[in-house]
Design an enzyme around this catalytic site. Structure first.
Site, PDB file in Angstrom:
ATOM      1  N   GLU A   1     -10.371  -0.465  -4.814  1.00  0.00           N
ATOM      2  CA  GLU A   1      -9.517  -1.301  -4.212  1.00  0.00           C
ATOM      3  C   GLU A   1     -10.067  -2.557  -3.445  1.00  0.00           C
ATOM      4  OE1 GLU A   1      -6.613   0.286  -1.574  1.00  0.00           O
ATOM      5  OE2 GLU A   1      -6.826   2.195  -1.937  1.00  0.00           O
TER       6      GLU A   1
ATOM      7  N   GLY B   1      -2.081   1.931  -6.901  1.00  0.00           N
ATOM      8  CA  GLY B   1      -2.989   2.267  -7.995  1.00  0.00           C
ATOM      9  C   GLY B   1      -2.475   3.400  -8.926  1.00  0.00           C
TER      10      GLY B   1
ATOM     11  N   CYS C   1       0.896  -1.182   0.035  1.00  0.00           N
ATOM     12  CA  CYS C   1      -0.071  -0.043  -0.210  1.00  0.00           C
ATOM     13  C   CYS C   1       0.885   1.398   0.031  1.00  0.00           C
ATOM     14  CB  CYS C   1      -1.066  -0.124   1.160  1.00  0.00           C
ATOM     15  SG  CYS C   1      -1.925   1.618   1.418  1.00  0.00           S
TER      16      CYS C   1
ATOM     17  N   CYS D   1      -5.032   5.896  -3.721  1.00  0.00           N
ATOM     18  CA  CYS D   1      -4.345   4.542  -3.885  1.00  0.00           C
ATOM     19  C   CYS D   1      -2.929   4.798  -4.567  1.00  0.00           C
ATOM     20  CB  CYS D   1      -5.006   3.579  -4.768  1.00  0.00           C
ATOM     21  SG  CYS D   1      -4.364   1.979  -4.719  1.00  0.00           S
TER      22      CYS D   1
END
Length: 278
Positions: free
Chosen positions: A211, A223, A76, A220
């Site tokens: 997500e 992302g 993350c 994100c």
């Protein structure tokens, strides 16, 4: 269970951060879901756990990430920036460069002079086996049928799996409809994060992300890296790109070479400290 915690966010992607170095922590999926619940718990997209490293010669900490549904995930990016700020604010280290272990492998965090954090997010991995994604061979774009609708996606791992769908405008992208359908598509055996990306210029991408295990979030980090990597590989953007998400902007850099990492720079904010008893 009584836990001290810190609430943080990276561009609105919010976290409950827990020091597992100086307090005993036992987090099972039920406890994670309780902490993440916005009505009965604290509320967050992910729970982040700081632990001692498995190999102290290579890392200062172990960084673990749990989605709101209780599942542990590999990486993350927004959380990584919060992690770096947290360990310094808590006096666990004063290092500017912080190597950490993650489920997907080692990464490096760097706290800049202006307080922003730069993260070495590792190299993008495009082979379907590395996501995993069921496809016969590696290509830049894959056909994917979702509820009878033919789509074209990019697929890449940034330590966790991402599908990237190029759209004309993120404001009208069918995130709520296609996000969960692609997340649970049978060609992604471990589910997948889904990015809806609009390339606005060679140095700018607009992005919304559904997500895995959390739903749509305000930002994100992995992302953003995935969207930039997919667009860069197709020759749509340059080596340095600003990615604008609902919660704010990140700056991404990637040479486009397969053995080079993506670098991500952005803010991390501490909201409050507290204790919770379960």
């Amino acid at each position: 269970m009584k836990l001290a915690f810190t609430k943080m966010h990276g561009l609105g992607n919010d976290f409950v951060v827990i020091d597992g170095v100086r307090q005993r922590v036992n987090l099972d999926p039920e406890a994670i879901r309780f902490l993440a619940d916005r009505h009965f718990g604290i509320g967050c997209d992910q729970v982040l756990l700081v632990e001692r490293p498995v190999d102290p010669s290579r890392a200062l900490f172990r960084y673990r990430i749990f989605n709101a549904d209780g599942g542990e995930v590999e990486q993350c990016g927004n959380g990584a920036r919060c992690f770096a700020v947290f360990v310094r604010e808590q006096g666990l280290t004063q290092a500017d460069t912080i190597p950490v272990e993650t489920l997907s492998g080692p990464i490096e965090l760097r706290v800049e002079a202006d307080g922003q954090v730069t993260v070495n997010m590792g190299r993008p991995r495009f082979h379907p086996d590395q996501l995993p994604f069921l496809a016969p061979t590696e290509v830049d774009e894959y056909p994917l049928e979702v509820d009878g609708e033919p789509l074209r996606i990019g697929a890449v791992s940034m330590g966790n799996p991402h599908a990237v769908l190029l759209v004309d405008a993120v404001a009208t992208a069918p995130v709520e409809r296609l996000g969960p359908a692609i997340e649970h598509h049978p060609r992604f055996p471990d589910r997948v994060n889904v990015g809806f990306a609009a390339v606005r210029a060679r140095d700018r991408i607009d992005l919304r992300v559904w997500e895995r295990g959390a739903g749509e979030t305000l930002a994100c980090g992995t992302g953003a890296c995935a969207a930039m990597a997919v667009a860069r590989r197709r020759g749509l953007v340059d080596t340095r790109v600003r990615v604008d998400l609902p919660g704010g902007s990140l700056v991404l850099s990637w040479s486009g070479e397969s053995d080079q990492p993506v670098w991500m720079t952005g803010p991390a904010t501490t909201v409050f400290h507290g204790r919770i008893e379960r």
